[in-house]
Design a protein around this motif. Structure first.
Motif, PDB file in Angstrom:
ATOM      1  N   ARG A 315     -18.344   3.624  -7.873  1.00 50.73           N
ATOM      2  CA  ARG A 315     -18.881   4.990  -7.847  1.00 50.73           C
ATOM      3  C   ARG A 315     -19.537   5.293  -9.174  1.00 50.73           C
ATOM      4  NH1 ARG A 315     -21.386   8.826  -5.762  1.00 50.73           N
ATOM      5  NH2 ARG A 315     -20.605  10.942  -5.852  1.00 50.73           N
ATOM      6  N   ASP A 316     -20.823   5.629  -9.158  1.00 44.60           N
ATOM      7  CA  ASP A 316     -21.571   5.998 -10.365  1.00 44.60           C
ATOM      8  C   ASP A 316     -21.932   7.473 -10.255  1.00 44.60           C
ATOM      9  OD1 ASP A 316     -23.212   6.331 -12.537  1.00 44.60           O
ATOM     10  OD2 ASP A 316     -24.264   4.421 -12.274  1.00 44.60           O
ATOM     11  N   ARG A 317     -21.209   8.307 -11.012  1.00 45.72           N
ATOM     12  CA  ARG A 317     -21.402   9.753 -10.900  1.00 45.72           C
ATOM     13  C   ARG A 317     -22.698  10.232 -11.551  1.00 45.72           C
ATOM     14  NH1 ARG A 317     -17.041  11.863  -8.645  1.00 45.72           N
ATOM     15  NH2 ARG A 317     -15.088  10.654  -8.690  1.00 45.72           N
ATOM     16  N   ASP A 318     -23.419   9.340 -12.218  1.00 46.42           N
ATOM     17  CA  ASP A 318     -24.720   9.726 -12.773  1.00 46.42           C
ATOM     18  C   ASP A 318     -25.770   9.855 -11.670  1.00 46.42           C
ATOM     19  OD1 ASP A 318     -23.745   9.767 -15.351  1.00 46.42           O
ATOM     20  OD2 ASP A 318     -24.268   7.670 -15.749  1.00 46.42           O
ATOM     21  N   TYR A 319     -25.442   9.334 -10.490  1.00 43.09           N
ATOM     22  CA  TYR A 319     -26.389   9.389  -9.372  1.00 43.09           C
ATOM     23  C   TYR A 319     -25.898  10.406  -8.346  1.00 43.09           C
ATOM     24  CZ  TYR A 319     -28.729   5.216 -11.109  1.00 43.09           C
ATOM     25  OH  TYR A 319     -29.434   4.316 -11.871  1.00 43.09           O
ATOM     26  N   ALA A 320     -26.382  11.616  -8.467  1.00 46.61           N
ATOM     27  CA  ALA A 320     -26.060  12.662  -7.500  1.00 46.61           C
ATOM     28  C   ALA A 320     -27.153  12.698  -6.433  1.00 46.61           C
ATOM     29  CB  ALA A 320     -25.966  14.011  -8.208  1.00 46.61           C
ATOM     30  N   PRO A 321     -26.886  13.273  -5.279  1.00 43.35           N
ATOM     31  CA  PRO A 321     -27.942  13.409  -4.270  1.00 43.35           C
ATOM     32  C   PRO A 321     -29.144  14.143  -4.841  1.00 43.35           C
ATOM     33  CG  PRO A 321     -25.811  13.915  -3.312  1.00 43.35           C
ATOM     34  CD  PRO A 321     -25.586  13.762  -4.777  1.00 43.35           C
ATOM     35  N   LEU A 322     -30.326  13.704  -4.454  1.00 44.08           N
ATOM     36  CA  LEU A 322     -31.560  14.284  -4.979  1.00 44.08           C
ATOM     37  C   LEU A 322     -31.855  15.639  -4.328  1.00 44.08           C
ATOM     38  CD1 LEU A 322     -33.753  11.062  -4.873  1.00 44.08           C
ATOM     39  CD2 LEU A 322     -32.863  12.164  -6.941  1.00 44.08           C
ATOM     40  N   THR A 323     -32.405  16.530  -5.126  1.00 48.26           N
ATOM     41  CA  THR A 323     -32.893  17.801  -4.589  1.00 48.26           C
ATOM     42  C   THR A 323     -34.297  17.584  -4.044  1.00 48.26           C
ATOM     43  OG1 THR A 323     -33.883  18.500  -6.675  1.00 48.26           O
ATOM     44  CG2 THR A 323     -31.556  19.048  -6.330  1.00 48.26           C
ATOM     45  N   ASP A 324     -34.782  18.532  -3.273  1.00 48.37           N
ATOM     46  CA  ASP A 324     -36.141  18.432  -2.734  1.00 48.37           C
ATOM     47  C   ASP A 324     -37.167  18.361  -3.855  1.00 48.37           C
ATOM     48  OD1 ASP A 324     -35.133  18.476  -0.182  1.00 48.37           O
ATOM     49  OD2 ASP A 324     -35.438  20.641   0.089  1.00 48.37           O
ATOM     50  N   ALA A 325     -36.936  19.130  -4.892  1.00 52.27           N
ATOM     51  CA  ALA A 325     -37.882  19.140  -6.019  1.00 52.27           C
ATOM     52  C   ALA A 325     -37.910  17.774  -6.702  1.00 52.27           C
ATOM     53  CB  ALA A 325     -37.492  20.225  -7.020  1.00 52.27           C
ATOM     54  N   GLN A 326     -36.745  17.152  -6.841  1.00 49.07           N
ATOM     55  CA  GLN A 326     -36.691  15.832  -7.459  1.00 49.07           C
ATOM     56  C   GLN A 326     -37.392  14.785  -6.605  1.00 49.07           C
ATOM     57  OE1 GLN A 326     -32.405  15.752  -7.852  1.00 49.07           O
ATOM     58  NE2 GLN A 326     -32.501  16.003 -10.085  1.00 49.07           N
ATOM     59  N   TRP A 338     -32.430   5.194  -5.474  1.00 43.97           N
ATOM     60  CA  TRP A 338     -31.550   6.219  -6.037  1.00 43.97           C
ATOM     61  C   TRP A 338     -30.440   6.574  -5.038  1.00 43.97           C
ATOM     62  CZ3 TRP A 338     -31.728   8.960 -10.791  1.00 43.97           C
ATOM     63  CH2 TRP A 338     -30.812  10.013 -10.894  1.00 43.97           C
ATOM     64  N   GLU A 339     -30.838   6.804  -3.779  1.00 45.25           N
ATOM     65  CA  GLU A 339     -29.856   7.227  -2.783  1.00 45.25           C
ATOM     66  C   GLU A 339     -28.860   6.111  -2.466  1.00 45.25           C
ATOM     67  OE1 GLU A 339     -31.909   8.890   0.580  1.00 45.25           O
ATOM     68  OE2 GLU A 339     -32.038  10.851  -0.400  1.00 45.25           O
ATOM     69  N   ALA A 340     -29.288   4.852  -2.595  1.00 45.60           N
ATOM     70  CA  ALA A 340     -28.344   3.747  -2.412  1.00 45.60           C
ATOM     71  C   ALA A 340     -27.228   3.827  -3.445  1.00 45.60           C
ATOM     72  CB  ALA A 340     -29.066   2.413  -2.503  1.00 45.60           C
ATOM     73  N   GLN A 341     -27.602   4.189  -4.677  1.00 47.89           N
ATOM     74  CA  GLN A 341     -26.601   4.348  -5.734  1.00 47.89           C
ATOM     75  C   GLN A 341     -25.753   5.599  -5.498  1.00 47.89           C
ATOM     76  OE1 GLN A 341     -26.509   1.238  -7.324  1.00 47.89           O
ATOM     77  NE2 GLN A 341     -26.213   2.439  -9.179  1.00 47.89           N
ATOM     78  N   ALA A 342     -26.407   6.662  -5.018  1.00 46.75           N
ATOM     79  CA  ALA A 342     -25.703   7.928  -4.809  1.00 46.75           C
ATOM     80  C   ALA A 342     -24.679   7.825  -3.675  1.00 46.75           C
ATOM     81  CB  ALA A 342     -26.698   9.043  -4.514  1.00 46.75           C
ATOM     82  N   LYS A 343     -24.975   7.002  -2.679  1.00 45.67           N
ATOM     83  CA  LYS A 343     -24.066   6.851  -1.539  1.00 45.67           C
ATOM     84  C   LYS A 343     -22.873   5.952  -1.865  1.00 45.67           C
ATOM     85  CE  LYS A 343     -27.639   7.348   2.040  1.00 45.67           C
ATOM     86  NZ  LYS A 343     -28.359   6.654   3.135  1.00 45.67           N
ATOM     87  N   SER A 344     -23.018   5.146  -2.892  1.00 44.75           N
ATOM     88  CA  SER A 344     -21.997   4.147  -3.212  1.00 44.75           C
ATOM     89  C   SER A 344     -20.695   4.797  -3.698  1.00 44.75           C
ATOM     90  CB  SER A 344     -22.530   3.185  -4.283  1.00 44.75           C
ATOM     91  OG  SER A 344     -21.550   2.260  -4.669  1.00 44.75           O
ATOM     92  N   GLY A 345     -19.592   4.291  -3.177  1.00 46.10           N
ATOM     93  CA  GLY A 345     -18.281   4.682  -3.688  1.00 46.10           C
ATOM     94  C   GLY A 345     -17.797   6.057  -3.289  1.00 46.10           C
ATOM     95  N   LEU A 346     -18.368   6.659  -2.261  1.00 40.97           N
ATOM     96  CA  LEU A 346     -17.945   8.000  -1.861  1.00 40.97           C
ATOM     97  C   LEU A 346     -16.517   8.008  -1.311  1.00 40.97           C
ATOM     98  CD1 LEU A 346     -21.200   9.360  -0.152  1.00 40.97           C
ATOM     99  CD2 LEU A 346     -20.243  10.028  -2.369  1.00 40.97           C
ATOM    100  N   LEU A 347     -16.028   6.853  -0.847  1.00 40.32           N
ATOM    101  CA  LEU A 347     -14.659   6.770  -0.335  1.00 40.32           C
ATOM    102  C   LEU A 347     -13.792   5.875  -1.222  1.00 40.32           C
ATOM    103  CD1 LEU A 347     -15.304   6.433   3.524  1.00 40.32           C
ATOM    104  CD2 LEU A 347     -14.877   8.495   2.188  1.00 40.32           C
ATOM    105  N   ARG A 348     -14.202   5.696  -2.452  1.00 43.14           N
ATOM    106  CA  ARG A 348     -13.433   4.840  -3.358  1.00 43.14           C
ATOM    107  C   ARG A 348     -12.022   5.413  -3.551  1.00 43.14           C
ATOM    108  NH1 ARG A 348     -14.153   0.870  -7.074  1.00 43.14           N
ATOM    109  NH2 ARG A 348     -12.789   0.903  -8.908  1.00 43.14           N
ATOM    110  N   ASN A 349     -11.026   4.545  -3.381  1.00 48.54           N
ATOM    111  CA  ASN A 349      -9.614   4.913  -3.546  1.00 48.54           C
ATOM    112  C   ASN A 349      -9.200   6.100  -2.674  1.00 48.54           C
ATOM    113  OD1 ASN A 349      -9.244   2.869  -5.493  1.00 48.54           O
ATOM    114  ND2 ASN A 349      -9.917   4.235  -7.142  1.00 48.54           N
ATOM    115  N   ASP A 350      -9.857   6.256  -1.538  1.00 49.08           N
ATOM    116  CA  ASP A 350      -9.560   7.370  -0.633  1.00 49.08           C
ATOM    117  C   ASP A 350      -8.129   7.245  -0.098  1.00 49.08           C
ATOM    118  OD1 ASP A 350     -11.002   9.567   1.225  1.00 49.08           O
ATOM    119  OD2 ASP A 350      -9.602   8.398   2.426  1.00 49.08           O
ATOM    120  N   SER A 351      -7.336   8.283  -0.271  1.00 50.50           N
ATOM    121  CA  SER A 351      -5.921   8.233   0.098  1.00 50.50           C
ATOM    122  C   SER A 351      -5.720   8.097   1.609  1.00 50.50           C
ATOM    123  CB  SER A 351      -5.201   9.478  -0.420  1.00 50.50           C
ATOM    124  OG  SER A 351      -5.777  10.657   0.130  1.00 50.50           O
ATOM    125  N   LEU A 352      -6.597   8.722   2.405  1.00 49.77           N
ATOM    126  CA  LEU A 352      -6.476   8.628   3.855  1.00 49.77           C
ATOM    127  C   LEU A 352      -6.657   7.179   4.308  1.00 49.77           C
ATOM    128  CD1 LEU A 352      -6.290   9.745   6.713  1.00 49.77           C
ATOM    129  CD2 LEU A 352      -8.719  10.325   6.584  1.00 49.77           C
TER     130      LEU A 352
END
Length: 515
Positions: A315-326, A338-352
């Motif tokens: 998970r790389d928190r420097d990559y947030a979802p892009l805004t329309d302006a961006q 960019w979005e490939a990086q932003a999507k990565s690790g969203l369920l990392r260490n997920d307790s469920l």
């Protein structure tokens, strides 16, 4: 002098003036100020996008669980471990297949094969085409109609197996006769061999219920007996020509009948080829059982791999979802990366997910109590857990599994399928089936289900998305008010400057006239 647009009736709600008096780029200034104001709205949009990506990841994992559930459903069935194969000693008499029956050798005698009825022209018919190759009508092809006093304009009605068909002698051809019979539900098929110039009627099936019966035929087109029908079919009007059932003896059970040449007796499917006797040997189908267990191991490993892929993804928190302006400032390729990086690790260490994996792994690594035999755990039949780095994937020693199936197949079956009155007595597949079913429910409660027929998503993420979208609507209304306020302020300034300019011009003109 600058012209000012009219103001509204409200004292503080001016019409927008874009720097006519001040010369300032008001639109750009307001747009820049609104960028800062929009930051909370952009963050809400980014939260929605991240949740939607996370929801999609959860649902993809649920698809893996559904595949494992389907496999486990079959693995927990006793029939999966009771498969047998059958071999015939004489394949010219019969072939055999078995799904689940007792081992042994059975003697089968085929007394009679099932058959239908075929009636064909006993002699060559007249050519159905003229010299130019055009199809002749029935009246043109068969001079017998005229000889029998039947005119070309007459229609003939024939009752075949209880259904009446009508033929027009002046328009129907031998081809259309075939088509009319075959399109009707008569239990009879018609055909015409143009090379031999012969017509055929054949029952659609076999057995004693199949028949050809011409119940009425005043023209003698199909039936008249002694080969005197116009089609030269040896059929007597009103006589039912029936097929016959197959007859076999299965050990001491004699005279067993079937309307087809395939008959299932005592769990053995026999395909009859000829009369005679054959021995059918039934034995355990170890290959089929091994294949089922392999499928279970493979599907389990794929599911585990899919879960750990999400749990361990960076998970790389420097990559947030892009805004329309961006996005407007980036190329499609840049957005994709960019979005490939932003999507990565969203369920990392997920307790469920960790809880679901833990339940699955604990179902695997257990001893099943109450098994009537020595094979009460997976390790004893050659299924072991890999190293720590392999994240609990299973490894199958096929030789050891086959040895267990040869020594005590019943014990292996109970290991997987035993129902049990307590959790400790439930078989591996039965226990895992419960764990997978619960896991599917947990994920559906968290992220919803794509297969749901309801338009309302009551899952945790579904409700959270609804809340965020409502917040966005409120923020959009608020931003519209803020933008209006900014424009009103600049419009008031422009109005004041314009008034000052007007007064200045008036004073200048007064001084000029006074001089």
């Amino acid at each position: 002098m600058a012209t000012i647009n009219s103001t509204s009736s409200a004292a503080t709600n001016y019409s927008r003036i874009s720097g006519l008096a001040s010369g300032m780029d008001i639109d750009s200034m307001v747009a820049d100020m609104m960028k800062a104001e929009r930051m909370p709205l952009d963050k809400l949009s980014q939260q929605i996008q991240a949740l939607e990506w996370q929801q999609a990841d959860y649902r993809t994992l649920n698809t893996s669980l559904y595949s494992l559930k389907d496999t486990l459903f079959n693995t927990q069935l006793e029939s999966t471990f009771s498969k047998t194969s059958a071999a015939s000693s004489n394949s010219t008499v019969l072939t055999a297949a078995s799904g689940a029956t007792l081992e042994g050798t059975y003697t089968v005698t085929v007394n009679r094969l099932a058959s239908g009825v075929t009636k064909g022209s006993t002699a060559q018919l007249a050519d159905e085409k003229d010299a130019a190759g055009n199809a002749l009508t029935l009246y043109q092809q068969f001079a017998e109609f005229g000889a029998r006093g039947i005119n070309a304009t007459d229609d003939i009605t024939v009752n075949i197996n209880g259904t009446e068909l009508q033929f027009d002698l002046d328009t129907d051809t031998i081809g259309s006769v075939v088509a009319k019979i075959n399109s009707a539900d008569l239990g009879v098929r018609a055909s015409y061999d143009s090379a031999l110039d012969r017509f055929f009627l054949t029952t659609a099936g076999t057995g004693s219920e199949s028949q050809i019966a011409i119940n009425s035929d005043s023209a003698g087109f199909f039936a008249s007996g002694s080969n005197n029908s116009i089609l030269k079919l040896n059929i007597d009007e009103g006589t039912a020509y029936k097929g016959q059932n197959a007859s076999i003896d299965f050990g001491d059970a004699v005279g067993l009948e079937s309307s087809t040449n395939s008959i299932t007796v005592n769990g053995i499917t026999l395909d009859l080829k000829d009369t005679g006797t054959a021995n059918v040997t039934v034995s355990n189908d170890t290959d089929a059982v091994v294949a089922s267990i392999k499928e279970f191991v493979d599907t389990y490993n794929k599911t585990i791999s899919a879960f750990y892929s999400e749990l361990q993804e960076t998970r790389d928190r420097d990559y947030a979802p892009l805004t329309d302006a961006q996005k407007e400032e980036m190329s499609d390729d840049e957005i994709e990366k960019w979005e490939a990086q932003a999507k990565s690790g969203l369920l990392r260490n997920d307790s469920l997910l960790q809880n679901i994996i833990s339940n699955l792994r604990s179902s695997i690594a257990r001893v099943v109590e109450g098994v009537d035999g020595s094979y009460d755990s997976l390790t004893k039949i050659g299924i072991t857990t890999g190293s720590y780095g392999e994240n609990g994937k299973l490894t199958l020693d096929e030789d050891k599994l086959r040895e267990a199936l040869a020594k005590d197949p019943e014990s292996v079956k109970e290991l997987f399928t035993q129902s049990g009155s307590t959790n400790d007595e439930k078989g591996i597949a039965s226990k895992m089936y419960e764990a997978v079913t619960n896991g599917i429910k947990y994920i559906a409660d968290k992220a919803g289900s794509e297969s749901s027929l309801s338009t309302v998503d009551n899952s945790y993420i579904g409700k959270r998305l609804t809340e965020l979208k409502e917040d966005i609507e409120e923020w959009e209304d608020r931003l519209e008010d803020i933008e209006t306020r900014y424009y009103n302020q600049f419009t008031a300034m422009e109005t004041f400057i314009n008034q000052m300019n007007t007064q200045s011009s008036w004073l200048a003109s007064m001084f000029s006239s006074g001089s």
